[in-house]
Write an enzyme that holds these catalytic residues in place. Structure first.
Site, PDB file in Angstrom:
ATOM      1  N   TYR A  62     -13.348   5.246  10.423  1.00 49.74           N
ATOM      2  CA  TYR A  62     -12.520   5.763   9.329  1.00 49.74           C
ATOM      3  C   TYR A  62     -13.110   5.262   8.017  1.00 49.74           C
ATOM      4  CZ  TYR A  62      -8.048   6.347   6.693  1.00 49.74           C
ATOM      5  OH  TYR A  62      -7.064   6.707   5.800  1.00 49.74           O
ATOM      6  N   HIS A  72       0.769  -1.243   0.000  1.00 49.80           N
ATOM      7  CA  HIS A  72       0.000   0.000   0.000  1.00 49.80           C
ATOM      8  C   HIS A  72       0.804   1.299   0.000  1.00 49.80           C
ATOM      9  CE1 HIS A  72      -3.703   2.064   0.035  1.00 49.80           C
ATOM     10  NE2 HIS A  72      -4.395   1.233   0.777  1.00 49.80           N
ATOM     11  N   THR A  87      -5.140  10.136  -0.092  1.00 50.14           N
ATOM     12  CA  THR A  87      -6.494   9.908   0.422  1.00 50.14           C
ATOM     13  C   THR A  87      -6.780  10.920   1.516  1.00 50.14           C
ATOM     14  OG1 THR A  87      -5.652   8.338   2.064  1.00 50.14           O
ATOM     15  CG2 THR A  87      -6.494   7.402  -0.003  1.00 50.14           C
TER      16      THR A  87
END
Length: 608
Positions: free
Chosen positions: A436, A322, A449
């Protein structure tokens, strides 16, 4: 460019997110700290951040801190960071044969890479009004507008070009473990594919000397050779090392490099991508999630930018690292690979592999292992097996309605899903907790993001009405509460997508203070700040014609990882948890919440 929000907006949004999580006394204390921060050290840091941002117009203010956050994290990346997204099966069932699908998807992935590198990949654009902007006419006109103003032309018709700066890291890339902070490595000159099967590592070139792709029949021949190789599984499978704590793995890697495995590791790191072939079929969706989220670490290399996993029955998925990029880039790649491999497959089930000498073309990698490395692999395996053993994955499909009905009732589909999670958690644990939801900021240069904070005073009030005070409210009142939540959620989503959340801004100010060697401001030492960033509900959604389901691990040991999709007439939810939480029960509560919300929207009275 990604805007730096105004400090007063950030503080206001932060306090709005804290309100449902705190009692009055706690909130007063947090409010005082927040306002003191806003007037004092926070203001100074904010001004420094803005000045720094103005000097670095080639990037965004979040880029550096965000890479650092990922690369400095020392926890294992599998389960903590790497998500998975699984492909839908090929509509033509005979094409789901493992060899056929592996060949077709590999060819499509290389086609995508070559198209991207040649500059022919169509830009990624978010169309708010596709009838106007997603048309041949618009594409023709915008092509002749100079690039310095073409984005403005796109904005005029509500089309938003998205940042594609992450895409180059899809290929020939890996995350290298280093002490204290990992590094991202890319070698675009490498021409080979890495294939893992039964814990063994194989490489073969898929691009020739002239930069052309190998014939699909040759790729098929090499993959067939690997699938029929009956070498035993290694006694000490190297893949386990990529599931270790990053510092531990960094030291073991140093040992590997110094003991004659440098060339083999170089092949792994520089490979175009990693293809993992598993020797078993998928039993059900829970088995699918376990296989694609973590699987057997012997047959994975979690550090590669992405791994394409294909099981015995042709079930396929992508598991990706990621730090280099977000779901948007991987999803575009996945959509293109699915579309290309199903609509213009390179080979068919009847195709014969080329008559080439695969035993010469395919190289099986050999790693030199000393006692320290063997012990390291054994220990990594024990830790990995224990963690996986404690992980639960469960899922539901709610079939009583989806996006169509919700839009008809003029409420936000995503808002309703998030409201159901809040309601479910309240029903199960009698509390409202930090939540979240990730939102892409790719509409901005080097955007990553932003966080949407779905737990609000509105969702809390609505959840309490449904869970605790049902008899006190008429159906109409309940409908109004849902609409209120939907509106507020819509506002939060819009703000986040426009770079107007508060999480990344506060994160960057904290990062700036620490990088300047300042004492951590009191604001960040507030327990409420820590609690808000201990995300018990971590949620993420995606809907795509290529994707069957996606998932990720909980981000805290007492949390849930919730992957969900709201389809036209159903809603799917995939939940991960550790023993501190009961995922099965949580899903039952989500189901009940969705049922209640849909019934109220349909005007039905609900039984408590």
């Amino acid at each position: 460019r990604l805007p730096v929000p105004k400090l007063e907006d950030t503080i206001m949004r932060y306090l709005n997110a804290q309100k449902p999580l705190l009692n009055d006394d706690q909130f007063r204390k947090t409010e005082e700290l927040a306002h003191a921060f806003e007037k004092g050290i926070g203001r100074e840091l904010h001004e420094q951040l803005v000045a720094q941002d103005n000097q670095n117009k080639h990037t965004s203010y979040i880029t550096g801190p965000w890479f650092d956050m990922y690369l400095k994290a020392r926890e294992p990346i599998v389960l903590n960071f790497n998500p998975f997204m699984s492909f839908n099966p090929d509509p033509k069932s005979e094409y789901n044969d493992q060899l056929v699908r592996a060949t077709n998807m590999t060819v499509s992935a290389i086609r995508f890479m070559k198209t991207f590198r040649a500059g022919y990949l169509e830009p990624e654009v978010f169309h708010l009004n596709p009838e106007k902007s997603d048309t041949e006419i618009f594409k023709k006109i915008i092509r002749f507008v100079p690039s310095s103003v073409s984005w403005f032309g796109a904005y005029m018709v509500n089309a938003y070009p998205l940042d594609m700066s992450q895409y180059f890291r899809l290929f020939n890339s890996t995350r290298l473990p280093k002490l204290n902070k990992d590094e991202l490595y890319t070698d675009e000159k490498a021409k080979h594919l890495l294939v893992l099967r039964n814990g063994n590592f194989y490489v073969f070139d898929v691009i020739d000397r002239d930069g052309n792709m190998l014939k699909p029949s040759e790729i098929q021949a090499h993959l067939k050779y690997i699938l029929s190789d009956n070498s035993p599984a290694p006694a000490f499978p190297l893949g386990y090392l990529t599931s270790e704590n990053r510092d531990t793995w960094a030291l073991l890697r140093k040992n590997l490099l110094e003991n004659g495995s440098e060339e083999a590791l170089q092949k792994v790191d520089s490979a175009i991508f990693c293809l993992s072939l598993d020797d078993f079929p998928i039993k059900d969706l829970v088995h699918l999630s376990h296989t694609m989220l973590h699987g057997d670490a012997a047959n994975r290399w979690y550090d590669k930018s992405f791994t394409l996993i294909i099981t015995k029955d042709g079930t396929a998925a992508i598991n990706f690292e990621h730090s280099w990029g977000d779901g948007v880039a991987v999803l575009r790649f996945q959509n293109e690979v699915f579309k290309d491999s199903t609509t213009s497959p390179a080979i068919s089930p009847q195709s014969q592999p080329a008559s080439v000498d695969s035993s010469r073309a395919v190289q099986k990698l050999d790693f030199k292992l000393n006692d320290a490395l063997k012990a390291g692999i054994t220990k990594a395996k024990q830790k990995f097996d224990a963690t996986v053993e404690s992980l639960s994955l469960d899922m539901i499909q709610f079939q009583e309605g989806g996006k169509e009905l919700l839009k008809q009732k003029k409420v936000s589909p995503d808002g309703v899903a998030q409201l159901a999670f809040q309601m479910a958690f309240l029903r199960q644990y009698d509390q409202t907790v930090a939540t979240y939801e990730s939102c892409s900021t790719a509409a901005f240069k080097h955007g990553r993001t932003e966080t949407i904070r779905p737990a609000s005073v509105h969702t809390k009030k609505c959840s309490e009405a449904f869970v605790k005070e049902l008899s006190k409210h008429s159906t109409e009142e309940l409908q109004n509460l849902i609409v209120e939540c939907s509106k507020y959620h819509g506002r939060l989503t819009k703000e986040a997508a426009m770079g107007q959340g508060f999480d990344r801004h506060l994160f960057s100010l904290r990062y700036l203070a620490l990088s300047k060697g300042l004492a951590l401001p009191e604001f960040y030492q507030d327990q409420a700040y820590a609690r808000l960033n201990h995300n018990i509900l971590s949620t993420s959604t995606l809907v795509s014609p290529a994707v069957q389901l996606g998932g990720f691990g909980p981000v805290v040991s007492d949390g849930f990882g919730v992957g969900y999709q709201v389809q036209d007439d159903w809603i799917g939810c995939n939940v991960s948890s550790y023993p501190a939480r009961n995922g099965k029960e949580f899903l039952q509560c989500i189901y009940k919440s969705l049922e209640d919300i849909f019934n109220v929207l349909k005007g039905k009275k609900i039984a408590s």
